[in-house]
Scaffold this active site. Sequence first.
Site, PDB file in Angstrom:
ATOM      1  N   THR A  85       0.856  -1.166   0.000  1.00  0.00           N
ATOM      2  CA  THR A  85       0.000   0.000   0.000  1.00  0.00           C
ATOM      3  C   THR A  85       0.897   1.222   0.000  1.00  0.00           C
ATOM      4  O   THR A  85       2.047   1.151   0.419  1.00  0.00           O
ATOM      5  CB  THR A  85      -0.956  -0.023   1.211  1.00  0.00           C
ATOM      6  OG1 THR A  85      -1.793   1.122   1.156  1.00  0.00           O
ATOM      7  CG2 THR A  85      -0.229  -0.043   2.533  1.00  0.00           C
ATOM      8  N   TRP A 108      -3.948   5.147  -4.955  1.00  0.00           N
ATOM      9  CA  TRP A 108      -3.279   6.227  -4.237  1.00  0.00           C
ATOM     10  C   TRP A 108      -2.331   7.060  -5.095  1.00  0.00           C
ATOM     11  O   TRP A 108      -1.684   6.550  -6.008  1.00  0.00           O
ATOM     12  CB  TRP A 108      -2.451   5.665  -3.092  1.00  0.00           C
ATOM     13  CG  TRP A 108      -3.257   5.045  -2.009  1.00  0.00           C
ATOM     14  CD1 TRP A 108      -3.265   3.720  -1.664  1.00  0.00           C
ATOM     15  CD2 TRP A 108      -4.162   5.696  -1.114  1.00  0.00           C
ATOM     16  NE1 TRP A 108      -4.128   3.527  -0.608  1.00  0.00           N
ATOM     17  CE2 TRP A 108      -4.689   4.720  -0.256  1.00  0.00           C
ATOM     18  CE3 TRP A 108      -4.576   7.024  -0.964  1.00  0.00           C
ATOM     19  CZ2 TRP A 108      -5.606   5.013   0.743  1.00  0.00           C
ATOM     20  CZ3 TRP A 108      -5.499   7.322   0.028  1.00  0.00           C
ATOM     21  CH2 TRP A 108      -6.003   6.321   0.863  1.00  0.00           C
ATOM     22  N   LYS A 126      -6.603   9.927  -2.998  1.00  0.00           N
ATOM     23  CA  LYS A 126      -7.144   8.682  -3.553  1.00  0.00           C
ATOM     24  C   LYS A 126      -7.974   8.996  -4.780  1.00  0.00           C
ATOM     25  O   LYS A 126      -8.947   9.719  -4.708  1.00  0.00           O
ATOM     26  CB  LYS A 126      -7.969   7.939  -2.517  1.00  0.00           C
ATOM     27  CG  LYS A 126      -8.016   6.469  -2.816  1.00  0.00           C
ATOM     28  CD  LYS A 126      -8.524   5.657  -1.665  1.00  0.00           C
ATOM     29  CE  LYS A 126      -8.032   4.217  -1.815  1.00  0.00           C
ATOM     30  NZ  LYS A 126      -8.735   3.309  -0.943  1.00  0.00           N
TER      31      LYS A 126
HETATM   32  P1  AMP Z   1      -6.579   1.015   0.720  1.00  0.00           P
HETATM   33  O1  AMP Z   1      -5.555   0.518   1.656  1.00  0.00           O
HETATM   34  O2  AMP Z   1      -6.031   1.380  -0.606  1.00  0.00           O
HETATM   35  O3  AMP Z   1      -7.725   0.072   0.629  1.00  0.00           O
HETATM   36  O4  AMP Z   1      -7.138   2.388   1.295  1.00  0.00           O
HETATM   37  C1  AMP Z   1      -7.661   2.515   2.588  1.00  0.00           C
HETATM   38  C2  AMP Z   1      -8.140   3.910   2.811  1.00  0.00           C
HETATM   39  O5  AMP Z   1      -9.130   4.262   1.846  1.00  0.00           O
HETATM   40  C3  AMP Z   1      -8.809   4.147   4.147  1.00  0.00           C
HETATM   41  O6  AMP Z   1      -7.889   4.339   5.184  1.00  0.00           O
HETATM   42  C4  AMP Z   1      -9.646   5.385   3.852  1.00  0.00           C
HETATM   43  O7  AMP Z   1      -8.859   6.554   3.899  1.00  0.00           O
HETATM   44  C5  AMP Z   1     -10.073   5.141   2.412  1.00  0.00           C
HETATM   45  N1  AMP Z   1     -11.401   4.490   2.393  1.00  0.00           N
HETATM   46  C6  AMP Z   1     -11.685   3.191   2.255  1.00  0.00           C
HETATM   47  N2  AMP Z   1     -13.019   2.977   2.269  1.00  0.00           N
HETATM   48  C7  AMP Z   1     -13.602   4.184   2.438  1.00  0.00           C
HETATM   49  C8  AMP Z   1     -14.946   4.638   2.552  1.00  0.00           C
HETATM   50  N3  AMP Z   1     -15.984   3.803   2.468  1.00  0.00           N
HETATM   51  N4  AMP Z   1     -15.147   5.957   2.750  1.00  0.00           N
HETATM   52  C9  AMP Z   1     -14.118   6.820   2.825  1.00  0.00           C
HETATM   53  N5  AMP Z   1     -12.825   6.460   2.702  1.00  0.00           N
HETATM   54  C10 AMP Z   1     -12.563   5.154   2.522  1.00  0.00           C
END
Ligand code: AMP
Length: 536
Positions: free
Chosen positions: A180, A440, A435
Amino acid sequence: MMDSRLTLDAILRRASRVYADKRIVSRGNDLAVSAATYAELRPRVARLMNVLRSLGVKPGDRVATFAWNHARHMELYFAAPAMGAILHTLNIRLAPGQLRFIVDHAEDAVIFYDRSLAPNLRPLLERPDRREAFICMDDGAPDVEPLPGSLEYEVLMAEADDAERFIDADENAAAALCYTSGTTGDPKGVLYTHRSLYLHSVGICMADSLAISECETVLPVVPMFHANAWGIPYACALTGASLVLPGPHVVGKPLADLIESERVTLTAGVPSVYTVLHQYLRQHPHDISSLRSLVIGGSAAPAALIEAWRRDFGVPVIHAWGMTELSPVGAVCRLRASMQDLEPAEQLPILAKQGIPVPMVEADVLDESGAPAPWDGKTTGELVVRGPWVARAYYKEEGAPSPLTDDGWFRTGDVARIDPQGYVELTDRKKDVIKSRGEWISSVEMENAVMGMPGVLEAAVIGRPHALRGEVAAAFVVRRSGTEPITGADVRDHLAATFARWQLPRLKDIHFVDALPKTGTGKFDKKALRAGLQAS
Ligand code: AMP
């Protein structure tokens, strides 16, 4: 009680016997659809384990994939962990520099890639000390040559021994690895165990969670290269749900056609996918009467999108929150029993929250002093979580500052409040990342790159809210006096050397300013920049 091992091969064995005839449908780059069953998956996995062995892969080695969602990827999902190796799903959207970094950091022994994606892997060939083998999976893409020296998946499979040799893996052995984006510095690896993936599968199948059962036909649009497609492939095998793997074509017509023809009941992905699909279906009606729910997560699902699907198609959106570090599902939004009779207009603000923590995951919010904030639906703070599928450290980062609090909670970097009914609602992000369409962009890396230009004195990068992509990069640049004045095009050209095209700020998002606002401690005041953008 017995202490039986929670390993992924147990999921496969059960699926192949109990749900022998349930289907895994897979669509190629050329839109050709093929179908196999869980019974047929098992001998393919057995052969693939032997292919890996014949390639010299040993328990603990990393087996990388660079691929869309399809049946061969599913075979790798089981074969690598079932022979003791670690499935490492590489994100196909990475910029070349990040890809090189991750492959070197993970020390992948072998990379299985889709032929259509061969051009994206070329930067790896330039490394003089590369050690990994490349295996090409032919996805029917026209006019794309495999990488030189690659072996061919189906040739290896045809030649392989078909004896089934599962190992007695320890449930706490590593099974999968995902990277990540780090908020600062390099990407970070999250290492999942057999046990954590097994328990996560159980967690997301629960009725108040994603409710994946044998009755469902599930189409994950969320990529198998991003946080294990939210664990959906394993959850489907665990429950015998039919699985529809859409390949690379996941917008508009090809997605609508597949939902219609396969009678999909549940599909999952980031908001932009379902914004585009909604628009398309309004103009091109399809029979989507089979759909029982849309799971939307990865970024906030806008209330307007949730309402549009209910109003226009009668399909409920299940909003979910998660992170790669949480395998990834942490919270799922469903109405509590007492809320079922509310009017749709009263339900909507609840459904737009990120949801209630999935059983086995605990969540809390810490205020500035690190003390737990009240669950009053008002007080915000950093969201912290703990549970059997939450990471406690990053891969090969022993000695680095821990992502945990002193008493063992994982700091998410998300800012949230929790209401008295237990719903988590994200209000902001502490971590400085952008995002865009679920993937990212490191703002810190981008501003360092811009500040590396001789004509730049200072630069700050923030996310600008964007209707379709969620966020896009916006750069604020202070020119250095006494140098040739640089332009927005210069900045983009410079960034194009290290960032993927989709990550670049558009010209209209590159702002030249006289000075950047600073906080009391001298850091760029990104809150002020964001507020300025909204006001403009
Ligand atoms: P990832 O590790 O790429 O899956 O990203 C995780 C991050 O995405 C979380 O810490 C949040 O900042 C954002 N994220 C994931 N799901 C949501 C959601 N339903 N609403 C808002 N932000 C989200």
